[in-house]
Scaffold this motif. Structure first.
Motif, PDB file in Angstrom:
ATOM      1  N   GLN A 184      14.430  -0.342  -7.874  1.00 34.55           N
ATOM      2  CA  GLN A 184      14.599  -1.775  -7.646  1.00 34.55           C
ATOM      3  C   GLN A 184      14.507  -2.473  -8.988  1.00 34.55           C
ATOM      4  O   GLN A 184      13.511  -2.354  -9.684  1.00 34.55           O
ATOM      5  CB  GLN A 184      13.478  -2.311  -6.761  1.00 34.55           C
ATOM      6  CG  GLN A 184      13.685  -2.057  -5.305  1.00 34.55           C
ATOM      7  CD  GLN A 184      12.491  -2.520  -4.514  1.00 34.55           C
ATOM      8  OE1 GLN A 184      11.464  -2.867  -5.089  1.00 34.55           O
ATOM      9  NE2 GLN A 184      12.609  -2.516  -3.215  1.00 34.55           N
ATOM     10  N   ASP A 240       6.471   2.996  -2.860  1.00 33.52           N
ATOM     11  CA  ASP A 240       7.830   2.577  -2.910  1.00 33.52           C
ATOM     12  C   ASP A 240       8.521   2.903  -4.148  1.00 33.52           C
ATOM     13  O   ASP A 240       8.077   3.461  -5.063  1.00 33.52           O
ATOM     14  CB  ASP A 240       7.914   1.108  -2.822  1.00 33.52           C
ATOM     15  CG  ASP A 240       7.105   0.647  -1.835  1.00 33.52           C
ATOM     16  OD1 ASP A 240       5.953   0.878  -2.001  1.00 33.52           O
ATOM     17  OD2 ASP A 240       7.582   0.056  -0.914  1.00 33.52           O
ATOM     18  N   PRO A 241       9.739   2.310  -4.099  1.00 33.91           N
ATOM     19  CA  PRO A 241      10.689   2.452  -5.187  1.00 33.91           C
ATOM     20  C   PRO A 241      10.092   2.022  -6.508  1.00 33.91           C
ATOM     21  O   PRO A 241       9.192   1.234  -6.575  1.00 33.91           O
ATOM     22  CB  PRO A 241      11.776   1.468  -4.843  1.00 33.91           C
ATOM     23  CG  PRO A 241      11.477   0.952  -3.542  1.00 33.91           C
ATOM     24  CD  PRO A 241      10.243   1.540  -3.030  1.00 33.91           C
ATOM     25  N   ALA A 291      -4.597  -5.496   4.705  1.00 33.17           N
ATOM     26  CA  ALA A 291      -4.571  -5.049   3.318  1.00 33.17           C
ATOM     27  C   ALA A 291      -4.036  -3.629   3.212  1.00 33.17           C
ATOM     28  O   ALA A 291      -3.177  -3.328   2.399  1.00 33.17           O
ATOM     29  CB  ALA A 291      -5.972  -5.135   2.732  1.00 33.17           C
ATOM     30  N   LEU A 336       9.902  -0.073  -9.555  1.00 32.08           N
ATOM     31  CA  LEU A 336      10.290  -1.466  -9.767  1.00 32.08           C
ATOM     32  C   LEU A 336      10.364  -1.760 -11.253  1.00 32.08           C
ATOM     33  O   LEU A 336       9.408  -1.527 -11.982  1.00 32.08           O
ATOM     34  CB  LEU A 336       9.265  -2.398  -9.105  1.00 32.08           C
ATOM     35  CG  LEU A 336       9.599  -3.888  -9.159  1.00 32.08           C
ATOM     36  CD1 LEU A 336      10.813  -4.179  -8.311  1.00 32.08           C
ATOM     37  CD2 LEU A 336       8.427  -4.698  -8.662  1.00 32.08           C
ATOM     38  N   ARG A 383       2.697   0.309   1.459  1.00 29.07           N
ATOM     39  CA  ARG A 383       4.054   0.174   0.961  1.00 29.07           C
ATOM     40  C   ARG A 383       4.129   0.689  -0.462  1.00 29.07           C
ATOM     41  O   ARG A 383       5.185   0.760  -1.046  1.00 29.07           O
ATOM     42  CB  ARG A 383       4.461  -1.304   0.949  1.00 29.07           C
ATOM     43  CG  ARG A 383       4.378  -1.975   2.280  1.00 29.07           C
ATOM     44  CD  ARG A 383       5.109  -3.282   2.166  1.00 29.07           C
ATOM     45  NE  ARG A 383       6.512  -3.024   1.940  1.00 29.07           N
ATOM     46  CZ  ARG A 383       7.391  -2.836   2.913  1.00 29.07           C
ATOM     47  NH1 ARG A 383       7.021  -2.891   4.162  1.00 29.07           N
ATOM     48  NH2 ARG A 383       8.644  -2.604   2.644  1.00 29.07           N
ATOM     49  N   ALA A 384       2.951   0.958  -1.040  1.00 28.06           N
ATOM     50  CA  ALA A 384       2.941   1.309  -2.457  1.00 28.06           C
ATOM     51  C   ALA A 384       3.662   2.601  -2.751  1.00 28.06           C
ATOM     52  O   ALA A 384       3.802   2.984  -3.894  1.00 28.06           O
ATOM     53  CB  ALA A 384       1.504   1.384  -2.964  1.00 28.06           C
ATOM     54  N   ASN A 398      14.216  -5.967 -10.474  1.00 27.77           N
ATOM     55  CA  ASN A 398      13.930  -7.343 -10.092  1.00 27.77           C
ATOM     56  C   ASN A 398      14.232  -8.259 -11.263  1.00 27.77           C
ATOM     57  O   ASN A 398      13.534  -8.256 -12.267  1.00 27.77           O
ATOM     58  CB  ASN A 398      12.451  -7.450  -9.721  1.00 27.77           C
ATOM     59  CG  ASN A 398      12.042  -8.893  -9.478  1.00 27.77           C
ATOM     60  OD1 ASN A 398      12.833  -9.711  -9.047  1.00 27.77           O
ATOM     61  ND2 ASN A 398      10.787  -9.206  -9.754  1.00 27.77           N
ATOM     62  N   TYR A 436      -8.544  -8.318   8.347  1.00 28.62           N
ATOM     63  CA  TYR A 436      -8.167  -8.465   6.951  1.00 28.62           C
ATOM     64  C   TYR A 436      -7.917  -7.114   6.305  1.00 28.62           C
ATOM     65  O   TYR A 436      -6.939  -6.901   5.601  1.00 28.62           O
ATOM     66  CB  TYR A 436      -9.311  -9.157   6.194  1.00 28.62           C
ATOM     67  CG  TYR A 436      -9.044 -10.600   5.842  1.00 28.62           C
ATOM     68  CD1 TYR A 436      -8.222 -11.396   6.603  1.00 28.62           C
ATOM     69  CD2 TYR A 436      -9.652 -11.168   4.720  1.00 28.62           C
ATOM     70  CE1 TYR A 436      -8.000 -12.712   6.270  1.00 28.62           C
ATOM     71  CE2 TYR A 436      -9.438 -12.481   4.391  1.00 28.62           C
ATOM     72  CZ  TYR A 436      -8.605 -13.244   5.176  1.00 28.62           C
ATOM     73  OH  TYR A 436      -8.388 -14.550   4.833  1.00 28.62           O
ATOM     74  N   VAL A 491      -0.422  -3.366   3.936  1.00 26.46           N
ATOM     75  CA  VAL A 491       0.377  -3.836   2.814  1.00 26.46           C
ATOM     76  C   VAL A 491       0.366  -2.827   1.675  1.00 26.46           C
ATOM     77  O   VAL A 491       1.365  -2.601   1.008  1.00 26.46           O
ATOM     78  CB  VAL A 491      -0.183  -5.204   2.355  1.00 26.46           C
ATOM     79  CG1 VAL A 491       0.176  -5.466   0.936  1.00 26.46           C
ATOM     80  CG2 VAL A 491       0.352  -6.279   3.262  1.00 26.46           C
ATOM     81  N   CYS A 492      -0.783  -2.189   1.488  1.00 28.44           N
ATOM     82  CA  CYS A 492      -0.891  -1.259   0.375  1.00 28.44           C
ATOM     83  C   CYS A 492      -0.093   0.004   0.584  1.00 28.44           C
ATOM     84  O   CYS A 492       0.357   0.613  -0.382  1.00 28.44           O
ATOM     85  CB  CYS A 492      -2.357  -0.884   0.136  1.00 28.44           C
ATOM     86  SG  CYS A 492      -3.228  -2.184  -0.739  1.00 28.44           S
TER      87      CYS A 492
END
Lengths: 339, 283, 329
Positions: A54, A23-24, A14, A26, A20-21, A56, A10, A17-18
């Motif tokens: 990005q 990132d662009p 986590a 948003l 990726r923070a 959205n 888990y 996934v984090c």
């Protein structure tokens, strides 16, 4: 043992996934379904040109866009219905309207056996939506369509179930051309429909009409085109039956373009003009004029500038008309107001 | 055999056959739903679905990769909220609870269980989205976690209660304190059942759409971190299904097949594990 | 309760907090406190939920009062909101769903508990329980693309042809409407009814059935006249549970009900349910009154399901065996 392994798994997930923070940036926006095809194309193209950004955009209806902007849960809104003074007052920050494209609302239908283009008079449209005209071969419709064999089946009326700028444009038009409609129903994003089935978004209404025989609905032009659905001609103020197209819509905006108010809020339904398509409208991006995050502010300003120059070349392939030159000039000046 | 008796036997035979027919209808419904989804969705299944992002409206192609990841994130968040509260709450009820406190907790848990999912969405919107000023995966995860609590709590309580008293008493007799007993003897004995109940709870909320509509919202791109709106499988299915685009319909079927397979798989795993019985106490 | 040793009390009347903290030295008390906190958080969250619903609908409640339940108009422009069409739609679709699902479910449950050999019974029940796990939006998907066209092209016309004299089956046939929503709900609650009824029927003592058979009853008579009545409170409980589930169902209903707030006698007509209107209009409620009216609808739904759930649990507890390992709903 198993529990610890599971926990580790888990955690890894986590973390993965984090990370990726990084990132662009948003930016979140929500609002009208009317311009969704061109907006989604724009935001996609803009992301390709500026990978660090990005935008959205969720098409939840103009009503929802305005509401979410007022609550501050999105960074910008979009609507085919100009915000009222009351709504502007309720917003947490001052909002500036920026017209983006011109579009048309068309009556689309699905009548088994009828593939011809129907002519609709304003009274026919009002009657259908008031529920006073219930069959396709009613004289009010057949009168304008000699030569077409209309069936005697019941008309299935489709409208929006959500708060919609497209509904506003449609009811604004009907209120201008039919006194009965004006007194019984009126104009708004969400009205008390006398009859009909509700669909969510332009997509929902097109879906309903497409799947239901003998249905009629009002949708933005591109939705009818993209789904190969027939749409009718509407009689304009000068008396000619016009099919919605780029010229008709541009002609409808001609008068307004010259006298555009500073806040860009106008209605161009049922205009004068021999070649104007009567159910046309601007659609607006609702941008707060006070943005605290400098990165977001610059992103939005950058996008607006791109939209008014490079972006405009994506509009015509999707059947939206470009903004008139005078409007673009005025908007460029208005961008400076965003702080 | 009198006529009356023959009539009664006939009625008996007919009615019992009817009940058989009812059972047949019920089971075949499941197979029909499953089969249709697998057929329709499987036909259009391709790698793009799992790897690509949605394309602009009206263009064909693209996939739902961000929705799959989004659903995973939401479920992770939901478990972080639902599992600890459910687990420790269940421990409380099984081991420490008194009559009144136990009753109050059980009652409110059942209350929470019965709350319609859309109302949970309203609640999460009010206390997570509005104060933080944007839609987020956090809000969606919170809403789903709330829905997980009653299931995990009641199941934990039941499984803990089903551990025989003799085990507890043996540990206490050997001098362990109560919390030691619970942590090292009772919980390990019941943990398999608890884990499967958690799995069932996760599977249950994985398919929930309504609470996500105004919490996690939706996102055309990858959502970074936890405080951005995120796409999720159920919301995408809903959005695509009510639209007119054929390509979107196709993708909705695929997504439906994927979602259903995962949910059913989790359920089958959990129920077979349970059926085999809770793990026997180690000697 | 606390089987642990009593911590030695300090002499003298020392006030609450310090004595409390001293007692915490024992690990047991800490464990007790921690678990109590978690359990209390459930109570806290649920109370907060009810509080929010109540407070956030205050404006609407004061403006409309009891009229809210009897007005049919839902007009966001004129700011007139009446809940009648939604309550009507929710009740009608749920009632229809139960009308279909209860006979079907009870029949299946009887088969599974009385007639089927145990292994087949367990196997089939396993599959039917899986039906309960299918997400709502999937039912909506099947409803929109399969059920609605079938209803529009075959189902509704044939009903109109045979039973068209009843006001229930008149009017234009769209496919979407109360009938479609009712059928979808029936399929969704069917597994709950089967599952719980079967458990309840299995828990009826064998002696009851054997006594009936001994007195010369046929198998059906023994079942229908002895076993089922014995289990009837549990079966009613399962029906209430199913009803509570059906009332709160959102996605599947909004996709097939037609989304038109009207009260109509015809099952072919489009309608609206409480959950569906909240899902459609919540994020865009123009104006505070609109939003609060929607929240008041949510409150109404919550209260109805709360009452039903309470009744259901009470009834099921009175008949079925305790401690079943797999939690139903």
């Amino acid at each position: 043992m198993k529990k610890i392994n599971g926990l580790l798994l888990y955690l890894c997930l986590a973390l993965g996934v984090c990370t990726r923070a990084q990132d662009p940036m948003l930016v979140n926006g929500a609002g009208a379904t009317f311009p969704l095809p061109v907006y989604s194309k724009w935001f996609d193209e803009y992301h390709k040109a500026h990978p660090g950004v990005q935008i959205n955009y969720q098409s939840v209806g103009s009503g929802a866009g305005i509401r979410q902007l007022q609550s501050g849960t999105v960074d910008f809104g979009a609507s085919d219905m100009p915000m009222t003074d009351e709504q502007l007052g309720q917003a947490k920050v001052p909002v500036q309207h920026f017209p983006t494209v011109l579009g048309a609302v068309v009556p689309t239908y699905n009548i088994p056996g009828v593939s011809a283009e129907l002519n609709f008079t304003p009274d026919a449209l009002a009657g259908i939506y008031l529920g006073t005209i219930t069959k396709w071969n009613d004289p009010a419709i057949a009168g304008a369509n000699s030569g077409v064999n209309l069936p005697s089946s019941d008309i299935v009326v489709a409208h929006r179930s959500d708060g919609s700028g497209t509904t506003f444009i449609w009811t604004d038009y009907l209120s201008k051309v039919n006194a009965d409609w004006k007194s019984k129903v009126g104009r708004g994003a969400s009205v008390n429909w006398p009859v009909g089935l509700g669909g969510k978004g332009n997509e929902g209404v097109s879906g309903l009409v497409k799947e239901t025989p003998n249905a009629v609905g009002y949708v933005e032009l591109i939705y009818a085109i993209q789904n190969n659905m027939p749409y009718g001609r509407v009689r304009n103020a000068a008396g000619s039956f016009m099919k919605a197209d780029l010229n008709g819509v541009t002609a409808a905006a001609a008068a307004a373009a010259k006298n555009m108010p500073d806040d860009f809020r106008v209605s161009i339904t049922n205009p004068e003009g021999k070649t104007a398509y009567p159910i046309s409208s601007f659609t607006w991006l609702l941008i707060p004029t006070k943005i605290s995050d400098p990165v977001k502010r610059d992103t939005l300003k950058g996008f607006l500038k791109w939209m008014m120059t490079d972006g405009q070349k994506f509009t015509e392939p999707l059947s939206y008309a470009k903004l008139p030159k005078e409007v673009v000039e005025k908007e460029m000046k208005a961008i400076a107001k965003i702080q | 055999m009198t006529l009356r008796l023959r009539w009664r036997k006939l009625v008996s035979g007919i009615m019992l056959t009817c009940t058989g027919a009812c059972a047949f209808v019920a089971v075949s419904l499941l197979f029909f739903i499953l089969g249709y989804l697998v057929y329709h969705g499987g036909r259009a299944l391709n790698w793009d679905f799992f790897t690509k992002l949605p394309t602009p409206v009206g263009e064909t192609g693209g996939g739902m990769a961000n929705a799959i990841l989004g659903s995973a994130k939401l479920l992770l968040l939901a478990s972080l909220v639902g599992v600890p509260i459910g687990f420790f709450g269940g421990v409380y009820l099984a081991e420490f609870g008194g009559r009144t406190t136990g009753f109050v907790v059980r009652y409110t848990t059942d209350l929470l269980n019965g709350v319609p999912s859309i109302v949970i969405g309203i609640f999460a919107y009010g206390i997570v989205v509005l104060p933080f000023k944007h839609f987020s995966a956090l809000a969606g995860g919170f809403a789903l976690g709330l829905m997980m609590i009653p299931i995990t709590l009641r199941s934990t309580e039941e499984f803990l209660r089903s551990v025989p008293r003799s085990m507890r008493e043996a540990a206490l007799a050997l001098g362990a304190s109560r919390w030691r007993t619970i942590a090292t003897v009772v919980v390990p004995a019941a943990y398999r059942g608890i884990l499967t109940a958690v799995l069932l709870a996760v599977a249950r909320v994985a398919g929930e759409t309504a609470p996500l509509l105004f919490t996690a919202f939706n996102n055309r791109f990858w959502s970074s971190g936890w405080s951005q709106p995120t796409a999720s499988l159920p919301v995408m299915i809903y959005t695509y299904a009510i639209a007119p685009y054929e390509d979107w319909h196709r993708q909705a079927w695929v997504a439906g097949a994927v979602l259903l397979s995962l949910v059913l798989l989790a359920n089958i795993l959990a129920r077979t594990a349970l059926a085999r019985g809770i793990s026997a106490p180690r000697a | 309760m606390a089987a642990s040793s009593h911590v030695v009390r300090a002499p003298g009347p020392i006030a609450g907090p310090r004595a409390f903290l001293r007692r915490l030295r024992s690990g047991d008390e800490i464990a007790h406190l921690i678990t109590l906190c978690f359990a209390a958080s459930v109570v806290l969250v649920t109370s907060l939920l009810v509080y929010e619903l109540w407070v956030d609908s205050a404006l609407a409640r004061h403006k409309f009062g009891w009229h809210f339940f009897f007005t049919s108009v839902w007009d966001p422009i004129a700011e007139q909101f009446g809940a009648l069409p939604f309550i009507y739609g929710t009740l009608v679709t749920s009632a229809l769903g139960l009308l279909i699902a209860v006979p079907l479910g009870l029949g299946a449950a009887i088969f599974l508990s009385e007639l089927a050999p145990p292994r087949i019974s367990d196997g089939l029940t396993f599959f039917i329980d899986l039906l309960a796990a299918v997400p709502s939006v999937i039912y909506g998907l099947i409803g929109v693309f399969i059920l609605v066209p079938i209803l529009r092209n075959f189902g509704e016309p044939s009903l109109k042809a045979t039973l068209g004299f009843l006001p229930l089956f008149q009017g234009p046939m769209y496919g979407v409407g109360f009938l479609a929503a009712g059928i979808v709900l029936a399929v969704m609650v069917l597994p709950f009814i089967i599952s719980v009824s079967r458990e309840v029927l299995l828990s009826v003592p064998r002696e009851q059935r054997e006594a009936a058979l001994a007195l010369g009853a046929t198998r059906w008579e023994a079942t229908w006249k002895v076993v089922v009545p014995f289990a009837r409170t549990g079966i009613f409980g399962s029906i209430f549970l199913a009803l509570a589930r059906a009332l709160g169902e959102t996605m599947a209903v909004t996709m097939v009900i037609g989304n038109n707030p009207q009260v109509s006698a015809s099952l072919f007509a489009p309608g609206y349910s409480i959950a569906a209107v909240v899902a459609n209009e919540f994020t865009e409620a123009t104006g505070d009154l609109h939003l609060q009216a929607l929240i008041e609808l949510g409150l109404v739904l919550f209260l109805i399901t709360f009452l039903l759930n309470g009744l259901a649990r009470l009834l099921i507890l009175t008949t079925s065996r305790r401690g079943s390992a797999v939690e139903v709903a």
